[in-house]
Motif scaffolding. Structure first.
Motif, PDB file in Angstrom:
ATOM      1  N   ALA A  44       0.847  -1.066  -0.005  1.00 20.40           N
ATOM      2  CA  ALA A  44       0.034   0.233  -0.091  1.00 20.40           C
ATOM      3  C   ALA A  44       0.738   1.178  -0.041  1.00 20.40           C
ATOM      4  O   ALA A  44       0.773   2.023   0.750  1.00 20.40           O
ATOM      5  N   CYS A  45       1.798   1.346  -1.071  1.00 17.68           N
ATOM      6  CA  CYS A  45       2.907   2.338  -0.860  1.00 17.68           C
ATOM      7  C   CYS A  45       2.220   3.729  -1.451  1.00 17.68           C
ATOM      8  O   CYS A  45       3.085   4.731  -1.298  1.00 17.68           O
ATOM      9  N   GLY A  46       1.227   3.607  -2.108  1.00 17.15           N
ATOM     10  CA  GLY A  46       0.467   4.861  -2.452  1.00 17.15           C
ATOM     11  C   GLY A  46       1.361   5.593  -3.541  1.00 17.15           C
ATOM     12  O   GLY A  46       1.766   5.130  -4.358  1.00 17.15           O
ATOM     13  N   THR A  47       1.765   6.636  -3.325  1.00 13.84           N
ATOM     14  CA  THR A  47       2.423   7.757  -4.253  1.00 13.84           C
ATOM     15  C   THR A  47       3.941   7.364  -4.117  1.00 13.84           C
ATOM     16  O   THR A  47       4.851   8.030  -4.798  1.00 13.84           O
ATOM     17  N   GLY A  48       4.296   6.580  -3.233  1.00 14.96           N
ATOM     18  CA  GLY A  48       5.951   6.267  -3.140  1.00 14.96           C
ATOM     19  C   GLY A  48       6.355   7.221  -2.152  1.00 14.96           C
ATOM     20  O   GLY A  48       7.674   7.304  -2.163  1.00 14.96           O
ATOM     21  N   ALA A  49       5.658   7.854  -1.195  1.00 12.10           N
ATOM     22  CA  ALA A  49       6.266   9.149  -0.551  1.00 12.10           C
ATOM     23  C   ALA A  49       7.299   8.344   0.413  1.00 12.10           C
ATOM     24  O   ALA A  49       8.352   9.206   0.713  1.00 12.10           O
ATOM     25  N   HIS A  50       7.345   7.326   1.256  1.00 13.68           N
ATOM     26  CA  HIS A  50       8.091   6.792   1.980  1.00 13.68           C
ATOM     27  C   HIS A  50       9.279   6.274   1.272  1.00 13.68           C
ATOM     28  O   HIS A  50      10.440   6.269   1.615  1.00 13.68           O
ATOM     29  N   LEU A  51       8.832   5.386   0.025  1.00 10.02           N
ATOM     30  CA  LEU A  51       9.908   4.858  -0.852  1.00 10.02           C
ATOM     31  C   LEU A  51      10.966   5.806  -1.112  1.00 10.02           C
ATOM     32  O   LEU A  51      12.196   5.495  -1.242  1.00 10.02           O
ATOM     33  N   GLU A  52      10.585   7.011  -1.336  1.00  5.40           N
ATOM     34  CA  GLU A  52      11.626   8.011  -2.005  1.00  5.40           C
ATOM     35  C   GLU A  52      12.703   8.288  -0.958  1.00  5.40           C
ATOM     36  O   GLU A  52      13.689   8.420  -1.546  1.00  5.40           O
TER      37      GLU A  52
END
Ligand SMILES: C[S@@+](CC[C@H](N)C(=O)[O-])C[C@H]1O[C@@H](n2cnc3c(N)ncnc32)[C@H](O)[C@@H]1O
Length: 233
Positions: A44-52
């Motif tokens: 549930a990564c969404g827009t990738g805000a943590h992954l960035e």
């Protein structure tokens, strides 16, 4: 879910969530439980805000149900592999040192049967000794029925007003977001329904244990909703 509002998700949540700090905290937590962890899946990564903020430290992948959210994540991180799928039923055919599921996304599974199925899917994707971090949605006792919520964004060329009145059907919270979005192109008005299960701490703990995980519960977490940290034996 977020399909209509995906393009304004980051504008709304940048002021609510401290993504760079949360990513640093996640990194420290993962390394404390699994020293040397190298691979990480954001469910549930969404827009990738943590992954960035995690991509420089881990080999990361993301999974989400919403194609519009994933399109933004892919634009943001073109070198990262993203998967479209349901957290309660996915099989990427690989395992990770860490699996994270942040910002109450787990609530979208709605039923206890699907909560257990999601816990099994998370466990299936963990290396032996790997760590799972899940930030839950609200517990049933914390739900404030008829509470009025509002968020406002005021940027030079983007104004957003989003409001909702909290409702509940048994142990499912009903959140109908009403949006007014102003840009130089005009004012857009739309509604987006969200339904999230209200699970107790015990229901979460049982779901993770039934999936073969050893789990701890921190009642605070990044924004007061708590945090489950589990390890795969
Ligand atoms: C509140 S957002 C959180 C996104 C991101 N983790 C963050 O911290 O900004 C909830 C996310 O859960 C996703 N989602 C909802 N149900 C899902 C499901 N069954 N499987 C995978 N993702 C789901 C939505 O598409 C959305 O991107």
């Amino acid at each position: 879910m977020f399909s209509r509002s995906a393009h304004i998700y980051d504008a709304i949540y940048a002021s609510i969530r401290a993504y760079p700090r949360e990513a640093a905290d996640l990194d420290a937590l993962v390394q404390s439980k699994r020293p040397g962890a190298r691979t990480l899946l954001d469910v549930a990564c969404g827009t990738g805000a943590h992954l960035e903020h995690l991509a420089g430290r881990y080999e990361v992948e993301g999974l989400d149900l919403d194609a519009e959210m994933l399109a933004i994540a892919r634009d943001r991180l073109p070198d990262v592999e993203f998967h479209e799928g349901d957290m309660a039923d996915f099989d990427l055919g690989k395992r990770f040192d860490a699996v994270v599921c942040m910002f109450s996304s787990i609530g979208y599974v709605k039923t206890e049967a699907r909560l257990r199925s999601a816990a099994q899917a998370f466990a299936r994707h963990l290396e032996p000794g790997g760590v799972l971090v899940v930030e839950p949605w609200l517990e049933p006792d914390a739900w404030r029925d008829r509470h009025v919520g509002a968020v406002f964004v005021d940027q030079p060329e983007l104004k957003i007003a989003r409001m909702n009145v909290a409702e509940r059907r048994d142990d499912v919270s009903l959140v109908d977001f009403h949006y007014l979005v102003g840009t130089p192109e005009g004012i857009d008005e739309f509604t987006e329904p969200h339904e999230l299960g209200l699970f107790t701490v015990e229901q979460h703990l049982e779901a993770f244990r039934a999936a073969g995980l050893e789990v701890e519960h921190d009642p605070e977490g990044p924004m007061g909703r708590g945090l489950y940290v589990a390890t795969h034996q």
